[in-house]
Write a protein that holds these residues in place. Sequence first.
Motif, PDB file in Angstrom:
ATOM      1  N   ARG A 168       3.614   2.976  18.271  1.00 29.27           N
ATOM      2  CA  ARG A 168       3.413   4.259  17.586  1.00 29.27           C
ATOM      3  C   ARG A 168       2.884   4.101  16.164  1.00 29.27           C
ATOM      4  NH1 ARG A 168       8.667   5.416  19.666  1.00 29.27           N
ATOM      5  NH2 ARG A 168       9.482   5.145  17.548  1.00 29.27           N
ATOM      6  N   ASN A 169       3.123   2.935  15.563  1.00 26.27           N
ATOM      7  CA  ASN A 169       2.791   2.750  14.139  1.00 26.27           C
ATOM      8  C   ASN A 169       2.038   1.436  13.891  1.00 26.27           C
ATOM      9  OD1 ASN A 169       4.643   5.046  13.006  1.00 26.27           O
ATOM     10  ND2 ASN A 169       5.964   3.843  14.359  1.00 26.27           N
ATOM     11  N   PRO A 170       0.936   1.201  14.592  1.00 28.50           N
ATOM     12  CA  PRO A 170       0.231  -0.083  14.451  1.00 28.50           C
ATOM     13  C   PRO A 170      -0.309  -0.332  13.041  1.00 28.50           C
ATOM     14  CG  PRO A 170      -1.124   1.499  15.642  1.00 28.50           C
ATOM     15  CD  PRO A 170       0.252   2.098  15.542  1.00 28.50           C
ATOM     16  N   ASP A 171      -0.787   0.717  12.375  1.00 27.29           N
ATOM     17  CA  ASP A 171      -1.335   0.539  11.028  1.00 27.29           C
ATOM     18  C   ASP A 171      -0.228   0.187  10.030  1.00 27.29           C
ATOM     19  OD1 ASP A 171      -3.854   1.174  11.976  1.00 27.29           O
ATOM     20  OD2 ASP A 171      -3.613   3.309  11.559  1.00 27.29           O
ATOM     21  N   THR A 172       0.927   0.817  10.191  1.00 25.23           N
ATOM     22  CA  THR A 172       2.060   0.522   9.313  1.00 25.23           C
ATOM     23  C   THR A 172       2.518  -0.921   9.497  1.00 25.23           C
ATOM     24  OG1 THR A 172       2.808   2.818   9.320  1.00 25.23           O
ATOM     25  CG2 THR A 172       4.441   1.144   8.759  1.00 25.23           C
ATOM     26  N   VAL A 173       2.599  -1.351  10.750  1.00 19.57           N
ATOM     27  CA  VAL A 173       3.017  -2.735  11.030  1.00 19.57           C
ATOM     28  C   VAL A 173       1.995  -3.711  10.459  1.00 19.57           C
ATOM     29  CG1 VAL A 173       3.446  -4.432  12.856  1.00 19.57           C
ATOM     30  CG2 VAL A 173       4.321  -2.092  13.086  1.00 19.57           C
ATOM     31  N   ARG A 174       0.719  -3.387  10.607  1.00 20.21           N
ATOM     32  CA  ARG A 174      -0.332  -4.275  10.083  1.00 20.21           C
ATOM     33  C   ARG A 174      -0.251  -4.364   8.556  1.00 20.21           C
ATOM     34  NH1 ARG A 174      -3.821  -2.159  12.743  1.00 20.21           N
ATOM     35  NH2 ARG A 174      -3.954  -3.671  14.445  1.00 20.21           N
ATOM     36  N   THR A 175       0.002  -3.239   7.902  1.00 19.82           N
ATOM     37  CA  THR A 175       0.144  -3.244   6.445  1.00 19.82           C
ATOM     38  C   THR A 175       1.354  -4.070   6.028  1.00 19.82           C
ATOM     39  OG1 THR A 175      -0.895  -1.067   6.222  1.00 19.82           O
ATOM     40  CG2 THR A 175       0.509  -1.797   4.411  1.00 19.82           C
ATOM     41  N   PHE A 176       2.466  -3.883   6.719  1.00 17.33           N
ATOM     42  CA  PHE A 176       3.687  -4.629   6.420  1.00 17.33           C
ATOM     43  C   PHE A 176       3.473  -6.132   6.585  1.00 17.33           C
ATOM     44  CE2 PHE A 176       7.458  -6.824   8.006  1.00 17.33           C
ATOM     45  CZ  PHE A 176       8.407  -6.505   7.051  1.00 17.33           C
ATOM     46  N   VAL A 177       2.931  -6.536   7.718  1.00 18.10           N
ATOM     47  CA  VAL A 177       2.742  -7.956   8.006  1.00 18.10           C
ATOM     48  C   VAL A 177       1.773  -8.582   7.000  1.00 18.10           C
ATOM     49  CG1 VAL A 177       1.865  -9.627   9.683  1.00 18.10           C
ATOM     50  CG2 VAL A 177       3.293  -7.720  10.447  1.00 18.10           C
TER      51      VAL A 177
ATOM     52  N   GLY B  24       0.814  -1.215   0.000  1.00 14.33           N
ATOM     53  CA  GLY B  24       0.000   0.000   0.000  1.00 14.33           C
ATOM     54  C   GLY B  24       0.842   1.257   0.000  1.00 14.33           C
ATOM     55  N   ASP B  25       0.594   2.123   0.990  1.00 14.87           N
ATOM     56  CA  ASP B  25       1.330   3.388   1.056  1.00 14.87           C
ATOM     57  C   ASP B  25       2.622   3.277   1.870  1.00 14.87           C
ATOM     58  OD1 ASP B  25       0.187   3.033   3.526  1.00 14.87           O
ATOM     59  OD2 ASP B  25      -0.586   5.078   3.711  1.00 14.87           O
ATOM     60  N   VAL B  26       2.987   2.071   2.279  1.00 20.91           N
ATOM     61  CA  VAL B  26       4.229   1.857   3.021  1.00 20.91           C
ATOM     62  C   VAL B  26       5.364   1.587   2.033  1.00 20.91           C
ATOM     63  CG1 VAL B  26       5.442   0.369   4.664  1.00 20.91           C
ATOM     64  CG2 VAL B  26       3.051   0.994   5.061  1.00 20.91           C
ATOM     65  N   GLU B  27       6.445   2.331   2.170  1.00 26.94           N
ATOM     66  CA  GLU B  27       7.585   2.183   1.272  1.00 26.94           C
ATOM     67  C   GLU B  27       8.791   1.618   2.020  1.00 26.94           C
ATOM     68  OE1 GLU B  27       8.336   5.968  -0.463  1.00 26.94           O
ATOM     69  OE2 GLU B  27       6.483   5.982  -1.646  1.00 26.94           O
ATOM     70  N   LEU B  28       9.705   1.011   1.274  1.00 32.72           N
ATOM     71  CA  LEU B  28      10.914   0.444   1.854  1.00 32.72           C
ATOM     72  C   LEU B  28      12.117   1.321   1.532  1.00 32.72           C
ATOM     73  CD1 LEU B  28      10.446  -3.341   0.933  1.00 32.72           C
ATOM     74  CD2 LEU B  28       9.750  -2.160   3.032  1.00 32.72           C
ATOM     75  N   ASP B  29      12.990   1.486   2.506  1.00 33.95           N
ATOM     76  CA  ASP B  29      14.209   2.280   2.342  1.00 33.95           C
ATOM     77  C   ASP B  29      15.407   1.379   2.626  1.00 33.95           C
ATOM     78  OD1 ASP B  29      16.201   4.183   2.225  1.00 33.95           O
ATOM     79  OD2 ASP B  29      15.724   5.076   4.171  1.00 33.95           O
ATOM     80  N   TRP B  30      16.028   0.883   1.553  1.00 32.69           N
ATOM     81  CA  TRP B  30      17.181  -0.019   1.675  1.00 32.69           C
ATOM     82  C   TRP B  30      18.391   0.763   2.166  1.00 32.69           C
ATOM     83  CZ3 TRP B  30      21.583  -0.212  -1.824  1.00 32.69           C
ATOM     84  CH2 TRP B  30      22.444  -1.292  -1.589  1.00 32.69           C
ATOM     85  N   ILE B  31      18.990   0.321   3.297  1.00 32.74           N
ATOM     86  CA  ILE B  31      20.138   1.025   3.861  1.00 32.74           C
ATOM     87  C   ILE B  31      21.432   0.213   3.762  1.00 32.74           C
ATOM     88  CG2 ILE B  31      18.743   2.409   5.425  1.00 32.74           C
ATOM     89  CD1 ILE B  31      19.479   0.470   7.685  1.00 32.74           C
ATOM     90  N   GLY B  32      21.374  -0.919   3.055  1.00 33.67           N
ATOM     91  CA  GLY B  32      22.562  -1.748   2.890  1.00 33.67           C
ATOM     92  C   GLY B  32      22.225  -3.220   3.014  1.00 33.67           C
ATOM     93  N   ASN B  33      23.247  -4.057   2.900  1.00 32.82           N
ATOM     94  CA  ASN B  33      23.055  -5.500   2.996  1.00 32.82           C
ATOM     95  C   ASN B  33      23.637  -6.047   4.288  1.00 32.82           C
ATOM     96  OD1 ASN B  33      21.772  -5.800   0.470  1.00 32.82           O
ATOM     97  ND2 ASN B  33      23.748  -5.813  -0.581  1.00 32.82           N
ATOM     98  N   VAL B  34      23.107  -7.168   4.719  1.00 28.80           N
ATOM     99  CA  VAL B  34      23.575  -7.821   5.934  1.00 28.80           C
ATOM    100  C   VAL B  34      23.768  -9.301   5.627  1.00 28.80           C
ATOM    101  CG1 VAL B  34      21.285  -8.395   6.834  1.00 28.80           C
ATOM    102  CG2 VAL B  34      23.170  -8.014   8.424  1.00 28.80           C
TER     103      VAL B  34
END
Length: 339
Positions: free
Chosen positions: A234-243, A58-68
């Motif tokens: 603080r971000n329950p809707d974001t976590v729900r969208t992600f999951v 949805g409106d949640v975006e990913l910000d890649w900060i490197g590899n692990v």
Amino acid sequence: MSLFRRALAAATALLTLTAATACGADAEAAGQVKELRYQGSAGQVTLPELAADLGYLGDVELDWIGNVTGGPADIQATATGQSDFGGAFNGAIVKLVAAGAPITAVVSYYGSDAQTFQGYYVLDDSPIRGPRDLIGKKVGMNTLGAHAEAVLKTWLARGGLTPAETARVELVALPPVNLEQSLRARQIDVAVLGGVIRDKAVAAGGIRTVFTDHELLGAFSAGAYVFRDDFIRRNPDTVRTFVGGVGKAVEWARTQPRETVVARLQQIIAKRGRNEDTSLVSYWKSSGVAGRGGVITDQEFATWIDWLDAAGELKGGKPTPGDVYTNAYNPFATGGGAA
């Protein structure tokens, strides 16, 4: 005031209150984090990356900060606020929670089944066949204190090795892409290989399996994504969208023809422009996730809680599975979540 006017005033007040409540809810949702910092894996596509490409976030975006290269480092970065979510072997999550880290697992993202598993490999001419043959030998794995080590020590214990004998099996941490090369160069005696890296090594020939985690434990989800507890609050809707998005990606990959999934993974790598080798994803077979939509079960944590406690590796009290994970944000846990 007439009855009509009193009714009109009451209705107006109710509409105003409803609008204010809605605006407050909208403002609260709008104030939630919508860009999630994360670490990826070179030459591979994570389930959140697949979910984002499929439009499931949805409106949640990913910000890649490197590899692990290892799960413990990934969830440690999440616990310390360097990333917003991370993924690791369930046993590693248990150890971090027991040590006091305020994190919670929310969705499974990898596991072992008949198609996708971690194997313990030796060269064809190696004398290693059983647990006792590993005493005094070197075992290479992607990271220490995680899946490969826990499974190995479980196998050794079931093979009758004492703690003192197990301590004589030398564990060597190596980047996953270097494990096959180190084995063939005889720098290590056993290499723990999984997923596409394993399939590529097996296809090259000259190595054989000593045992696999699937043979030892059966099909199971082995690792989960975690968030910090304060982030979840603080971000329950974001976590729900992600999951929910990750769960949909699990099911999409489970139900699509293998060729379709591989093609999509190759496209994702090509589009992100990180100068990566796309050959690894051509060996993809499955995520190995056992539960529908990544739903977590008590047993997937209880197995490692008990083992770590018996091995004396838990700092702090012994947690229960409910202390470590939640399915509260996963729509698949209540029968929903269909793509």
